[in-house]
Design a protein around this motif. Sequence first.
Motif, PDB file in Angstrom:
ATOM      1  N   ALA A   1       0.950  -1.178   0.203  1.00  0.00           N
ATOM      2  CA  ALA A   1       0.207  -0.004   0.057  1.00  0.00           C
ATOM      3  C   ALA A   1       0.912   1.277  -0.161  1.00  0.00           C
ATOM      4  CB  ALA A   1      -0.921  -0.018   1.183  1.00  0.00           C
TER       5      ALA A   1
ATOM      6  N   LYS B   1      -0.992   4.387  -1.458  1.00  0.00           N
ATOM      7  CA  LYS B   1      -2.299   4.241  -0.855  1.00  0.00           C
ATOM      8  C   LYS B   1      -2.104   4.621   0.711  1.00  0.00           C
ATOM      9  CE  LYS B   1      -4.276   1.467  -4.281  1.00  0.00           C
ATOM     10  NZ  LYS B   1      -4.491   0.281  -4.637  1.00  0.00           N
TER      11      LYS B   1
ATOM     12  N   LYS C   1      -5.230   3.281   2.935  1.00  0.00           N
ATOM     13  CA  LYS C   1      -5.029   2.040   3.182  1.00  0.00           C
ATOM     14  C   LYS C   1      -3.918   1.351   4.062  1.00  0.00           C
ATOM     15  CE  LYS C   1      -5.068  -2.419   0.257  1.00  0.00           C
ATOM     16  NZ  LYS C   1      -5.261  -3.102  -1.059  1.00  0.00           N
TER      17      LYS C   1
END
Length: 199
Positions: free
Chosen positions: A41, A46, A49
């Motif tokens: 992630a 991200k 996340k």
Amino acid sequence: MTTSISIGAASAYFDSKTWDKLPWSKIRKQVFRLQMRIAKAVRQGKTGKAKALQRILTSSFYAKTLAVKRVTSNKGAKTPGVDGVLWRTNFQKIQAVFSLKRRGYRPSPLRRIYIPKRGNNKNLRPLSIPTMVDRAYQALYRLALEPIAEEKADPNSYGFRRKRSAKDAIEQCFKVLGKGDRATYIYDGDIKSCFDCTY
């Protein structure tokens, strides 16, 4: 000795033999799998996340179990903090796993002792010892932070890194410096008393 410890809505029964019966290989695999997902992630950018996965990891039973195992099986496991508490028995270790909660944690003061410096018994070096609970929380959050640190760290740093050693550093130096058109000299400096503090 058998006791009932509530885990959320369910209730599980643990005795003194439970700790030894835990599936350690499965526990390590599951924690490692979550760590890989966190690293992936972060690699993909991200961050939301990654934070959610870190929250899952730090609240999971397996990660807490690994954290307690880490602090009870290293060299400092027999040295208590300011509260004088040690987790010696299997039942104390199981209780410690369930005492690690996300909310309401307050760190304790450090126990300060002075040990002689290596090679010189006259000078003493200060050493601060945290409590077992504080060590377990540090180990738990280390499991969640390590994938990010490994993902964002310099690829050519070898000190205090998991699964890296001096041999890896030597191999990289050979690759970079072994060709004929590379630098001829390497300067190494050691500054005496650079980080000495006087309080």
